[in-house]
Scaffold this motif. Structure first.
Motif, short mmCIF file in Angstrom:
data_model
loop_
_atom_site.label_atom_id
_atom_site.label_comp_id
_atom_site.label_asym_id
_atom_site.label_seq_id
_atom_site.Cartn_x
_atom_site.Cartn_y
_atom_site.Cartn_z
N ALA A 296 0.82 -1.22 0.00
CA ALA A 296 0.00 0.00 0.00
C ALA A 296 0.85 1.27 0.00
CB ALA A 296 -0.93 -0.01 1.20
N ALA A 297 2.08 1.19 -0.50
CA ALA A 297 2.97 2.35 -0.46
C ALA A 297 2.38 3.55 -1.19
CB ALA A 297 4.33 1.98 -1.07
N GLN A 298 1.73 3.32 -2.32
CA GLN A 298 1.12 4.42 -3.07
C GLN A 298 0.00 5.07 -2.26
OE1 GLN A 298 -0.09 1.92 -6.31
NE2 GLN A 298 1.54 2.67 -7.65
N ALA A 299 -0.85 4.22 -1.67
CA ALA A 299 -1.98 4.74 -0.88
C ALA A 299 -1.48 5.50 0.35
CB ALA A 299 -2.89 3.59 -0.47
N ARG A 300 -0.45 4.99 0.99
CA ARG A 300 0.09 5.66 2.18
C ARG A 300 0.71 7.01 1.82
NH1 ARG A 300 0.64 3.57 6.95
NH2 ARG A 300 2.54 4.77 7.33
N MET A 301 1.33 7.09 0.65
CA MET A 301 1.89 8.37 0.23
C MET A 301 0.79 9.39 0.00
SD MET A 301 4.11 9.22 -3.17
CE MET A 301 2.71 8.64 -4.12
N LEU A 302 -0.31 8.96 -0.64
CA LEU A 302 -1.45 9.86 -0.84
C LEU A 302 -2.02 10.31 0.49
CD1 LEU A 302 -3.47 11.19 -2.80
CD2 LEU A 302 -4.85 9.11 -2.61
N PHE A 303 -2.15 9.39 1.42
CA PHE A 303 -2.67 9.72 2.75
C PHE A 303 -1.73 10.68 3.47
CE2 PHE A 303 -3.40 9.03 7.26
CZ PHE A 303 -4.79 9.04 7.34
N PHE A 304 -0.43 10.49 3.30
CA PHE A 304 0.57 11.33 3.97
C PHE A 304 0.43 12.79 3.55
CE2 PHE A 304 4.90 13.20 3.88
CZ PHE A 304 5.20 13.12 5.23
#
Length: 344
Positions: A182-190
């Protein structure tokens, strides 16, 4: 004659320069197109996260191009590929894009930084704002060298950490966790839920970019530092004919990175973006030219070459399965929910 029209600094009757010999306008066009593309990527990624979190039943795959925003993942997948020969199936586009950028800069200088990178486009926009407001001031002499040191320190630390200290078992252990998938999703959330610290850092970078030309790109970006070192291999470079130079200094003044073009015969420095703005600004006929070896080439070659390399790697990756992740939807949804609802 048609080829000469594209790259010689000839003017029309109205005194305007043909569009393809105006690198600043052409660069702005290319950067704007890629900026709009990144807006589309954010929208697609947001739809993917909404599906993963159960806010919609409509499935949207995470766009592979977003892997290009994950430089840490790129270094990790590069080392794993070098040691095992296996292309990462979770973020396959990360390695594809990383290799494309290395090839791109080895052939066409820092074409990615100067023509494609959205952060480079934002940095250029803030620089224009600073100069329009009369707030921008030059950085030269020892200060330029001192401020340029941090990005190489960050680069050295990254390369040391990933290629020397980080072991293959450690990479495999991290890849098995939810945060990696989920690295992409976590970056968006960040970035969509910024902390106070992040807001202060981004504000500081924006202010610094208004006051100091291309502050992030010139002095802090470790990615740019790496690509700059690779660009020293490029056969393409700006050449100066000293016999025709009138020492007006306009080339140095217009250079986005403040390179003293007027003091060099061949501009082969890690800071050169290959943007061609110095050539377009030179008032002395045949003093400055963009060349590949000894052959003169059009000013748009770096931008066109950079885009061509990127699209070529993309076409290859789509045809060979090295772009989109091939993971079960149920697993992606479960791990994304786990990653976004637990602490790092």
């Amino acid at each position: 004659m048609l080829f000469e029209f594209f790259y010689h600094k000839k003017t029309t009757r109205s005194g305007s320069i043909p569009f393809l010999t105006r690198p600043k306008a052409l660069r702005l066009t290319v950067q704007s197109a890629f900026a709009l593309f990144h807006v589309f990527l954010v929208w697609q990624l947001a739809r993917h996260v909404a599906w993963a979190m159960g806010k919609t039943e409509t499935y949207t795959q995470a766009p592979g191009a977003v892997d290009g925003w994950l430089p840490i993942v790129s270094l990790m997948t590069l080392k794993r590929w070098a040691l095992t020969g296996q292309w990462d199936p979770v973020h396959p586009a990360s390695l594809t894009i990383f290799l494309a950028l290395l090839v791109m800069c080895a052939l066409f200088r820092r074409g990615f930084c100067g023509w494609i990178c959205p952060l480079g486009g934002i940095s250029n926009g803030l620089d224009r704002l600073g100069r329009a407001l009369g707030l921008s001031f030059p950085v030269s002499g020892p200060w330029r060298r001192i401020l340029g040191f941090p990005k190489y320190l960050l680069l050295a630390g990254s390369l040391l950490g990933f290629f020397v200290l980080l072991s293959l078992p450690a990479i495999e252990a991290f890849r098995s966790g939810s945060h990696y998938v989920a690295a992409q999703a976590r970056m968006l959330f960040f970035f969509s839920h910024p902390s106070t610290t992040l807001v202060l850092i981004l504000t500081g970078l924006i202010v610094a970019s208004v006051l100091i030309r291309n502050f992030w790109c010139r002095f802090l970006c470790p990615y740019g530092a790496l690509l700059g070192l690779v660009s020293l291999l490029s056969p393409v470079a700006v050449h100066r004919n000293a016999d025709r130079c009138i020492s007006c200094g306009k080339c140095a003044q217009t250079c986005p990175n403040g390179i003293r073009v007027d003091q060099q015969q061949r501009v082969n420095t890690t800071q050169c973006l290959g943007c061609g703005e110095c050539v377009a600004a030179c008032p002395a006929p045949d003093c400055l030219s963009l060349r590949a070896g000894s052959r003169r080439v059009p000013l748009w070659l770096v931008g066109a070459g950079a885009v061509a390399v990127l699209l070529g790697f993309y076409a290859w990756a789509r045809a060979t399965g090295h772009w989109d992740a091939d993971l079960p939807r149920e697993m992606v949804q479960r791990l994304t929910r786990m990653a976004l609802t637990t602490e790092p």
